[in-house]
Design an enzyme around this catalytic site. Structure first.
Site, short mmCIF file in Angstrom:
data_model
loop_
_atom_site.label_atom_id
_atom_site.label_comp_id
_atom_site.label_asym_id
_atom_site.label_seq_id
_atom_site.Cartn_x
_atom_site.Cartn_y
_atom_site.Cartn_z
N LYS A 146 1.02 -1.08 -0.13
CA LYS A 146 0.07 -0.14 -0.05
C LYS A 146 0.92 1.29 0.20
CE LYS A 146 -3.83 1.64 2.62
NZ LYS A 146 -4.94 2.13 0.87
N1 PMP Z 1 -7.83 -1.02 -3.31
C1 PMP Z 1 -7.12 0.42 -2.83
C2 PMP Z 1 -6.02 0.80 -3.87
C3 PMP Z 1 -6.96 0.90 -1.47
O1 PMP Z 1 -6.47 1.91 -1.29
C4 PMP Z 1 -8.01 0.33 -1.04
C5 PMP Z 1 -8.64 1.07 0.51
N2 PMP Z 1 -6.98 0.56 1.40
C6 PMP Z 1 -8.42 -1.00 -1.16
C7 PMP Z 1 -8.28 -2.10 -2.59
C8 PMP Z 1 -9.67 -1.67 -0.13
O2 PMP Z 1 -8.05 -2.05 0.95
P1 PMP Z 1 -9.06 -2.43 2.50
O3 PMP Z 1 -10.50 -3.16 2.44
O4 PMP Z 1 -7.77 -2.61 3.01
O5 PMP Z 1 -8.64 -1.12 2.93
#
Ligand code: PMP
Length: 298
Positions: free
Chosen positions: A159
């Site tokens: 991330k």
């Molecule tokens: N894809 C992207 C590009 C994101 O930024 C997020 C948010 N973090 C997600 C998917 C979903 O991830 P999560 O469920 O862990 O928040």
């Protein structure tokens, strides 16, 4: 929340191991993280004072840094404790948490082998706007111009700040046309995800979702797959081509911020907000609000 810039708010931010006044949480303009995107972050939510999947988010933060070749010099336990303490000091109950780690200033070039690694954690109030009548209309998505990169092009499991360049561009383009967000394909032309959330489709009582082989496997995505399977609903992770969207009946997004958000439209394709979507919205809402056992009680 009304528009007060994020650098002008009150409270405290955990910064490199200490709680400091919000306004003092600054970094130098010559920071590697800013110039070369050597920066990773998390987005987490607390409901009723409890951070949902806090440990998983911290693990992903460490793993994200690892993908970018650096080690965060605070243990998972230290980070988890810092998040808890921050919520208490800020008196927050329903909140968003933003841990962010970046390479510092010792070297200012592509190479930054020995730069110190910094970590900050901020939290702010984020009430849960669970207004079913609003959300049940579904949001409208544009089709993005940019595609999720080939895993040989970018460390997709991280991330990492740099991966959001195409997300911001895509979201801005969509908003400019009156859409709420944009659906991104991957480099092969397969359906991938929205700019900050994963995507699911429903047809004939089954759920279909792309395999996260070049985009973030969201913590909410995994949670919602579990909730669906608990209800005996089949979830199929597979390649989904954009033309297939024509035949899907329902669509929703998942993410820490999005929770479970119904989608009514993606470019030329239309969806209903049906029973399975509504059930999963309710199940997710109940889960995040359920009193989680404290670690000591496990
Ligand atoms: N894809 C992207 C590009 C994101 O930024 C997020 C948010 N973090 C997600 C998917 C979903 O991830 P999560 O469920 O862990 O928040």
């Amino acid at each position: 929340m009304a528009g007060l810039p994020f650098d002008q708010r009150d409270g405290e931010i955990w910064f490199d191991g200490k709680f400091i006044p919000w306004a003092d949480a600054k970094l130098h303009v010559l920071s590697h993280g800013l110039h070369y995107a050597s920066c990773v972050f998390e987005g987490e939510r607390a409901y009723g004072g409890q951070i949902f999947k806090s440990e998983e988010h911290t693990k992903r933060l460490h793993a994200s840094a690892g993908e970018l070749g650096f080690v965060i010099p605070w243990t998972e336990t230290q980070i988890n404790e810092a998040k808890e303490e921050l919520l208490k000091r800020m008196n927050l109950v329903d909140a968003y948490l933003r841990p962010v780690a970046w390479r510092g200033s010792e070297m200012m070039g592509v190479s930054a082998q020995h730069n110190t690694i910094h970590l900050a954690i901020a939290a702010w109030e984020w009430p849960s706007y669970f207004k079913p009548e609003e959300r049940l209309k579904g949001i409208r998505l544009d089709l993005a111009k940019y595609r999720r990169p080939d895993p040989q092009t970018a460390p997709y499991k991280s991330k990492a700040a740099g991966l959001y360049m195409i997300c911001t561009l895509s979201k801005h383009a969509a908003e400019g046309k009156g859409y709420a967000d944009a659906m991104m394909l991957d480099w092969r032309g397969q359906v991938a995800e929205a700019t900050g959330a994963n995507v699911f489709f429903i047809k004939d009582g089954q759920i279909h979702t792309p395999k996260p082989d070049c985009f973030l496997d969201g913590i909410t995505r995994r949670t919602v797959i579990g909730l669906a399977r608990d209800r005996g609903i089949e979830v199929i992770e597979r390649v989904i081509m954009p033309e297939e969207m024509e035949g899907f009946e329902q669509c929703f997004l998942t993410g820490t911020a999005a929770e479970v958000t119904p989608v009514s439209e993606i470019g030329p394709y239309n969806f209903q907000v049906g029973e399975i979507t509504k059930t999963l919205m309710e199940d997710y809402d109940a889960l995040v609000r359920a009193k989680q056992p404290s670690p000591a009680a496990v």
